[in-house]
Design a protein around this motif. Structure first.
Motif, mmCIF file in Angstrom:
data_model
loop_
_atom_site.group_PDB
_atom_site.id
_atom_site.type_symbol
_atom_site.label_atom_id
_atom_site.label_comp_id
_atom_site.label_asym_id
_atom_site.label_seq_id
_atom_site.Cartn_x
_atom_site.Cartn_y
_atom_site.Cartn_z
ATOM 1 N N LEU A 74 -3.015 4.579 8.164
ATOM 2 C CA LEU A 74 -3.392 3.166 8.034
ATOM 3 C C LEU A 74 -4.646 3.001 7.175
ATOM 4 O O LEU A 74 -5.645 2.415 7.604
ATOM 5 C CB LEU A 74 -3.613 2.564 9.425
ATOM 6 N N SER A 75 -4.583 3.519 5.954
ATOM 7 C CA SER A 75 -5.766 3.553 5.097
ATOM 8 C C SER A 75 -5.775 2.476 4.026
ATOM 9 O O SER A 75 -6.792 2.267 3.382
ATOM 10 C CB SER A 75 -5.881 4.921 4.425
ATOM 11 N N PHE A 76 -4.616 1.815 3.783
ATOM 12 C CA PHE A 76 -4.509 0.821 2.711
ATOM 13 C C PHE A 76 -4.974 1.428 1.387
ATOM 14 O O PHE A 76 -5.517 0.748 0.536
ATOM 15 C CB PHE A 76 -5.347 -0.422 3.022
ATOM 16 N N LYS A 77 -4.756 2.719 1.240
ATOM 17 C CA LYS A 77 -5.317 3.426 0.098
ATOM 18 C C LYS A 77 -4.640 3.029 -1.201
ATOM 19 O O LYS A 77 -3.433 2.856 -1.266
ATOM 20 C CB LYS A 77 -5.177 4.940 0.300
ATOM 21 N N LYS A 78 -5.451 2.889 -2.261
ATOM 22 C CA LYS A 78 -4.926 2.570 -3.580
ATOM 23 C C LYS A 78 -4.371 3.828 -4.226
ATOM 24 O O LYS A 78 -4.888 4.919 -4.038
ATOM 25 C CB LYS A 78 -6.035 1.992 -4.467
ATOM 26 N N LYS A 103 13.391 0.357 -10.445
ATOM 27 C CA LYS A 103 12.022 0.258 -9.957
ATOM 28 C C LYS A 103 11.373 -0.993 -10.537
ATOM 29 O O LYS A 103 11.597 -1.321 -11.709
ATOM 30 C CB LYS A 103 11.211 1.490 -10.362
ATOM 31 N N GLY A 104 10.562 -1.660 -9.710
ATOM 32 C CA GLY A 104 9.903 -2.860 -10.213
ATOM 33 C C GLY A 104 8.970 -3.484 -9.202
ATOM 34 O O GLY A 104 8.526 -2.822 -8.253
ATOM 35 N N GLU A 105 8.694 -4.762 -9.388
ATOM 36 C CA GLU A 105 7.750 -5.494 -8.543
ATOM 37 C C GLU A 105 8.273 -6.905 -8.316
ATOM 38 O O GLU A 105 8.870 -7.500 -9.222
ATOM 39 C CB GLU A 105 6.382 -5.533 -9.227
ATOM 40 N N SER A 106 8.070 -7.409 -7.102
ATOM 41 C CA SER A 106 8.592 -8.734 -6.765
ATOM 42 C C SER A 106 7.635 -9.433 -5.802
ATOM 43 O O SER A 106 6.871 -8.779 -5.090
ATOM 44 C CB SER A 106 9.983 -8.628 -6.133
ATOM 45 N N LYS A 120 3.453 -2.711 -0.321
ATOM 46 C CA LYS A 120 2.731 -3.937 -0.632
ATOM 47 C C LYS A 120 1.466 -3.617 -1.405
ATOM 48 O O LYS A 120 0.712 -2.715 -1.038
ATOM 49 C CB LYS A 120 2.388 -4.691 0.654
ATOM 50 N N THR A 121 1.225 -4.340 -2.466
ATOM 51 C CA THR A 121 0.058 -4.119 -3.308
ATOM 52 C C THR A 121 -1.065 -5.046 -2.889
ATOM 53 O O THR A 121 -0.842 -6.059 -2.220
ATOM 54 C CB THR A 121 0.411 -4.369 -4.793
ATOM 55 N N PRO A 122 -2.330 -4.721 -3.265
ATOM 56 C CA PRO A 122 -3.457 -5.608 -2.924
ATOM 57 C C PRO A 122 -3.286 -7.015 -3.467
ATOM 58 O O PRO A 122 -3.840 -7.964 -2.918
ATOM 59 C CB PRO A 122 -4.658 -4.903 -3.567
ATOM 60 N N SER A 123 -2.502 -7.187 -4.546
ATOM 61 C CA SER A 123 -2.289 -8.528 -5.106
ATOM 62 C C SER A 123 -1.315 -9.361 -4.290
ATOM 63 O O SER A 123 -1.139 -10.553 -4.543
ATOM 64 C CB SER A 123 -1.777 -8.404 -6.548
ATOM 65 N N GLY A 124 -0.658 -8.742 -3.314
ATOM 66 C CA GLY A 124 0.282 -9.479 -2.466
ATOM 67 C C GLY A 124 1.731 -9.292 -2.847
ATOM 68 O O GLY A 124 2.621 -9.719 -2.113
#
Length: 354
Positions: free
Chosen positions: A218-222, A326-329, A341-345
């Protein structure tokens, strides 16, 4: 000697840096700052829960809990940790917490407190952290959190204990924060504590030790590469380029003859497979023969990919009958092989269709 440095920052802004020897697997507190900053998430700005279940397919379990959290805590950032050995799923959700831009990882306050108990040589006991009008209470049993509570505006020991779900007496007791000796003694008597743990470290040190004791929990690591690692990568790439160039010029003389022999072999194979068709360009002719079948299979797989609106596709691969997208949504796609989930949401996804 190879060392990595991590700086822990508690909820009050106190810092501590530890150096970890990668060969000896030892650590010590040092007087310096590291770019690998681990920030504490205060206990009242997080939600933590865990569930025990039989885990056979981690991808299915991960996708299920992602959908559950998206529905229950819509718009909040979260992290999921699956412990397949212990058949346990751990979830941490952030609420009203702004992630610092320069963070390396995050650490929930309750996990920092549990770690503080551990480095004081105890794996079971109560931890009380007094911070102004707030008290954070954590009960640890055999290195696992049994429960935690955040209690506001109450200073009387008996009233604080009344807020706990249950009391386990005769446990070691660790008390930190803005508290006097009389309060420690009153707590110890009320809990019939087996001992009062003498704390030897700061909470910020326990935060810094996350990367050593619980790096993936549970580190939310980048996902990022450090400057030092980038320099090493550049050197490695340069070396590979030099080797490739040398090999290219060394083999260029012999390659022409090999290509000629390969073309003769292609012609022989094509004639044996298609005796009625003149062999003009065997490779291109063979591609034309299989193009229709391949296009049909690929189109069929593409039709099974169901992406959310406004999705961005970074890559499409088709290999040995398997299509990978592969992608982002902005929302999590269903039936994805993996979703993060990315930091940008947004959500980084990988979909695989066979």
């Amino acid at each position: 000697m190879i060392k990595r440095y991590f700086t822990g920052i508690d909820s009050e802004g106190n810092t501590s840096t530890v150096a970890f020897d990668l060969l000896k697997k030892t650590w010590n507190v040092v007087n310096k700052q590291s770019k690998n900053k681990i920030y504490t998430v205060p206990a009242d700005k997080m939600i933590y829960f865990w569930e025990n279940l039989q885990i056979t397919n981690t991808t299915e379990v991960l996708n299920y809990y992602k959908l559950l959290i998206e529905e229950r805590y819509s718009g909040l950032q979260y992290d999921i940790y699956i412990d397949k050995e212990k058949n346990t799923v751990h979830i941490m959700v952030l609420k009203d917490f702004n992630i610092p831009k320069d963070y390396y990882a995050l650490d929930g306050e309750i996990f920092s407190l549990k770690r503080l108990l551990k480095i004081n040589n105890e794996d079971t006991g109560y931890i009380f952290n007094f911070q102004g009008d707030k008290v954070v209470v954590v009960l640890v049993e055999n290195s696992a959190i049994s429960y935690y509570r955040v209690i506001n505006g109450i200073k009387e020991i008996n009233l604080i204990l009344d807020q706990l779900p249950f009391i386990e007496k005769q446990k070691p007791l660790l008390v930190i924060g803005n508290v006097d000796l009389n309060t420690k003694k009153s707590l110890s008597q009320a809990l019939s504590s087996s001992k009062i743990v003498e704390n030897s470290y700061s909470l910020a040190t326990a935060v810094a030790l996350k990367q050593i004791f619980d790096s993936d929990f549970l580190s939310f690591k980048k996902s990022q590469i450090t400057k030092e690692e980038l320099e090493k990568l550049k050197v490695a790439i340069l070396g590979l380029v030099l080797i490739y160039v040398g090999a290219f010029f060394t083999l260029s003389y012999f390659s022409q003859k090999a290509i000629k022999n390969m073309k003769l072999t292609q012609t022989k194979i094509f004639k044996s497979a298609f005796p009625d068709i003149p062999a003009v360009s065997p490779y291109q002719q063979l591609k034309a023969e299989v193009k229709t079948s391949l296009s049909f299979d690929l189109s069929k797989l593409l039709s099974q990919v169901n992406l959310p609106p406004n999705s961005k596709i970074y890559s499409i691969e088709y290999f040995e009958g398997v299509l990978t997208v592969k992608g982002e949504s902005p929302t999590a796609p269903t039936f994805a092989k993996s979703v993060k989930k990315t930091p940008s949401g947004n959500f980084e996804f990988e979909i695989e269709v066979k």
